[in-house]
Motif scaffolding. Sequence first.
Motif, short mmCIF file in Angstrom:
data_model
loop_
_atom_site.label_atom_id
_atom_site.label_comp_id
_atom_site.label_asym_id
_atom_site.label_seq_id
_atom_site.Cartn_x
_atom_site.Cartn_y
_atom_site.Cartn_z
N PRO A 245 -0.82 -8.28 10.64
CA PRO A 245 -0.62 -9.87 11.23
C PRO A 245 -0.05 -11.01 9.89
N GLU A 246 -0.14 -10.70 8.65
CA GLU A 246 0.26 -11.13 7.65
C GLU A 246 0.15 -10.33 6.40
N PRO A 247 0.86 -9.42 6.60
CA PRO A 247 1.22 -8.51 5.23
C PRO A 247 1.75 -8.84 4.43
N ASP A 248 1.18 -8.19 3.17
CA ASP A 248 1.60 -8.34 1.31
C ASP A 248 2.73 -7.93 1.82
N VAL A 249 3.43 -7.82 0.66
CA VAL A 249 4.71 -7.94 0.22
C VAL A 249 4.60 -6.49 0.23
N GLU A 250 3.62 -5.26 0.11
CA GLU A 250 3.51 -3.83 -0.38
C GLU A 250 4.29 -3.77 1.14
N ALA A 251 2.86 -4.20 2.20
CA ALA A 251 2.82 -3.25 3.52
C ALA A 251 4.45 -4.14 4.08
N LEU A 252 4.70 -4.87 4.50
CA LEU A 252 6.01 -5.18 4.75
C LEU A 252 6.92 -4.18 4.02
N VAL A 253 6.88 -3.78 2.87
CA VAL A 253 7.90 -3.21 2.37
C VAL A 253 8.06 -1.62 2.65
N SER A 254 7.03 -1.33 2.69
CA SER A 254 6.76 0.22 3.52
C SER A 254 6.17 0.16 4.94
N MET A 255 6.71 -0.75 5.46
CA MET A 255 6.60 -0.89 7.07
C MET A 255 8.69 -0.90 7.69
N VAL A 256 8.77 -1.30 6.35
CA VAL A 256 10.71 -1.57 6.89
C VAL A 256 11.81 -0.26 5.80
N MET A 257 10.81 0.13 5.21
CA MET A 257 11.30 1.92 4.58
C MET A 257 10.67 2.91 6.10
N VAL A 258 9.10 2.99 5.99
CA VAL A 258 9.34 3.77 7.57
C VAL A 258 9.97 4.13 8.59
#
Length: 191
Positions: A136-149
């Motif tokens: 629900p409140e992703p940090d930058v690493e989680a956000l980048v990983s999700m976009v890359m996936v």
Amino acid sequence: MTGQRRAGAARERVLAVALELFARNGVSGTSIQMIADQLGVTKAAVYFQFNAKEDLLRAMVAPAREEMQRVIEAAEARPRPAEQVSVALVGVVDMIIKNSQLNAVMLVDPAVSRVAREDPILRDLVARLDRILAGPEPDVEALVSMVMVSGALMAATTDPRLAGLDKDVLRRHLLNNARRMLGLRAIRDHA
């Protein structure tokens, strides 16, 4: 009822031919006349099914959108976040493999991606999927990983270097790599 079935079949034929031509020529490089010629019908017959090329694009994206909604609802129904991610990944990978030709058009054709971006239901579904995959409140690493996936899954199902792979082999590798990119261990899926 037979007339409705025939009209539905004609509509599906128009969609299938249009998708094939869009994949080959792009949306702007494909005319309604080209679609009609490929079908062996008049341009008016195509316009009878779809008032404009944009209506055709919306209809083309609609089944994938409905499938995405089912996947997200199934994932959101799971009690634990890890189960939600697993169900979402399995559903998304299956959906992307099934719709690889549409993915290819969406990745490279601005007209199709614009129609998808402007769809409020689809935007909401993407936001819900993002929350499942990144939290629900992703940090930058989680956000980048999700976009890359997300991007990698779409690209992998359209890459000609992977076109010869058995669908089950491709599915297994896509799931395991997506899990790894999201920082999850490679586990057997729920499907």
